[in-house]
Write an enzyme that holds these catalytic residues in place. Structure first.
Site, PDB file in Angstrom:
ATOM      1  N   HIS A 121       0.861  -1.190   0.000  1.00  0.00           N
ATOM      2  CA  HIS A 121       0.000   0.000   0.000  1.00  0.00           C
ATOM      3  C   HIS A 121       0.890   1.231   0.000  1.00  0.00           C
ATOM      4  CE1 HIS A 121      -1.759   3.183   2.748  1.00  0.00           C
ATOM      5  NE2 HIS A 121      -2.574   3.224   1.715  1.00  0.00           N
ATOM      6  N   HIS A 160      12.139  -1.352   4.315  1.00  0.00           N
ATOM      7  CA  HIS A 160      12.389  -0.313   5.320  1.00  0.00           C
ATOM      8  C   HIS A 160      13.603   0.555   4.957  1.00  0.00           C
ATOM      9  CE1 HIS A 160       9.426  -0.734   8.561  1.00  0.00           C
ATOM     10  NE2 HIS A 160       9.284  -1.956   8.077  1.00  0.00           N
TER      11      HIS A 160
END
Lengths: 315, 315
Positions: A121, A160
């Protein structure tokens, strides 16, 4: 469309950026599909809210369904304005509650077919509001987060690191702050579970000033493909069977629960008369529920919960 | 469990009624399954909230999964109490907001496998609240409603007649009032669609006095099997294929949307720390989403929307 910021050149610039971002991302996804026999393409559906409705505006919904790599991939651009900012849209600016507002953004959720490829997303948005007679206030929100069905540490780390890289030029403290915010936001309180391995999330953001805040937003949008596509490439050819598909459908049920029960954007959209089919682009193609599913300890399905859907420092 | 009504004999009576209703209904469903080769049985899962949690209480969750006639059928009894009545629990009794409360009920949703058999929901509940030092106030809520995937007028008529019959002894005006209330409640605002062909719905009901109101509640509960089982028997052997199953999954997506976005009970439950797996018994076994599905005019799938999912007088 009469909007608080109609004449503001920065708005036109953000709008152009968002439209080109949508085009870039959907082209990259189509290129992956095109490399497969029988790959699918995006349907592009432009829409406009008829004048007289509570929300005005227009958008371009792009949706790819039943592809070879992506089972359902939605990526929407929208630009709406309304007479009254709803309370849910900003918790930190009570002085703007009820002011005319304008919002634009790109939002995407990609649900791959292969259960080893995570769902992703991403959202970047700008909101502006102007109480009668006052200058407009602008702020930014968005982020990206990854939801694996089968966990791989290297995927979570790569995702990340990409998020950290996108924010680094704007201050070292942003990534840890937005990473924590993401963990807090994408949390299913009624399950006691994280939605996925997280990423970054921010809202009501304007502290770098209009120009630098906008640049930060664009840096996040620009980082998306490099954060996600290498993971797709790495996992999309992994063999899987009905066991993995079943677990994927079951976990997609959690995705549905989060978006419909907890997600502010979805609630704000559906309850304020937004365009349902565009808001619900985030829904998976299929989802399943079963009572108190238990996976054997040590199985990859059980490890998803114990090792991946927890708050962890991934760097 | 310390509850506002612990010593009240009427409460013990309602509790006993609800427990026997759950047993009667699940036995009737099991009898239908048992008549099929490989029919399934209910799993009975007793639970108790550990002391110290926000909500206290216990319940018995009964769930049948992957049956021959019922793909997922959940029927739960619960009896909980909490220190503070949440605002969502009663819109019409602001004087009780925040008072200690107690709630008990039976709630069921049955999702049949055959797309020609409608999904059904029934709920009967009693709520009691007692502000410090004051006597307890009791009220009742519930109803039942039918959600077909393929519409049959005779089914809708039979279901509504059964509802009318259950209420008739308590006043001729109740059925039309509760029928309208049902149409208003089970409405997907973001879709502009009714959830199904309706039935009856009532809440905050105490106007007949404690005893007659309780009798009315029990009459509704008692009417359920006769309202629903003849429809199951009539449709369960109808042949169907992948087309009907696909449409069923798609429409089940709407069921998920209603329950997670609009249903007060589900929201109240999930947000107040209720037991997720029991609350989400209502979820279908599988659901699907696709962008702006269009069915050919005149097809049974298109007629579901135009002829059945609309507010109609079914008597």
């Amino acid at each position: 469309m009469a909007t608080p910021l109609q004449a503001n050149p920065a708005v036109a610039q953000v709008r152009a950026y968002l439209q080109s971002l949508q085009a870039r991302i959907t082209e990259a996804i189509e290129a992956i599909e095109a490399a497969q026999p029988g790959g699918a393409r995006f349907l592009a559906d432009g829409w406009e809210k008829p004048p007289g409705e509570k929300l005005q505006g227009q958008g371009l919904t792009k949706i790819l369904e039943d592809g070879r790599v992506f089972e359902r991939a939605g990526c929407g651009f929208s630009h709406v304005s309304g007479p009254q900012l709803p309370p849910s849209a900003t918790q930190h600016r009570p002085e703007l509650a009820g002011a005319p507002f304008e919002a634009m953004g790109v939002s995407l959720v990609f649900h791959p077919r292969n259960p080893y490829v995570p769902t992703v997303h991403m959202n970047v948005r700008m909101i502006a509001a102007a109480p009668a007679g006052a200058a407009a206030t602008c702020w930014f929100g968005g982020g990206m987060d990854l939801t694996p069905y089968y966990g791989f540490e290297e995927d979570a780390v790569h995702f990340h690191r990409s998020c950290q890289g996108a924010l680094a030029p704007f201050g070292e403290q942003l990534y840890p702050r937005f990473k924590t915010w993401c963990d807090e936001y994408f949390y299913l309180k009624h399950r006691g579970e994280q939605r996925g391995v997280g990423g970054i999330f921010f809202d009501d953001f304007a502290e770098l000033g209009m120009q630098r805040s906008q640049a930060m937003l664009q840096s996040v949008g620009d980082a998306f493909l490099d954060a996600y596509l290498p993971i797709v490439q790495r996992r999309m050819a992994m063999p899987y069977g009905e066991r993995e598909r079943q677990f994927q459908r079951y976990r997609r049920g959690r995705y549905v629960e989060f978006n419909l029960v907890w997600d502010r954007g979805t609630h704000f959209g559906l309850q304020s008369g937004g365009r349902s089919e565009s808001i619900l682009l985030s829904m998976p193609p299929q989802a399943a529920w079963s009572y108190q599913r238990q996976d054997p300890p040590g199985s990859p399905e059980a490890e998803l919960l114990t090792r991946f859907l927890v708050r962890r420092d991934w760097l």
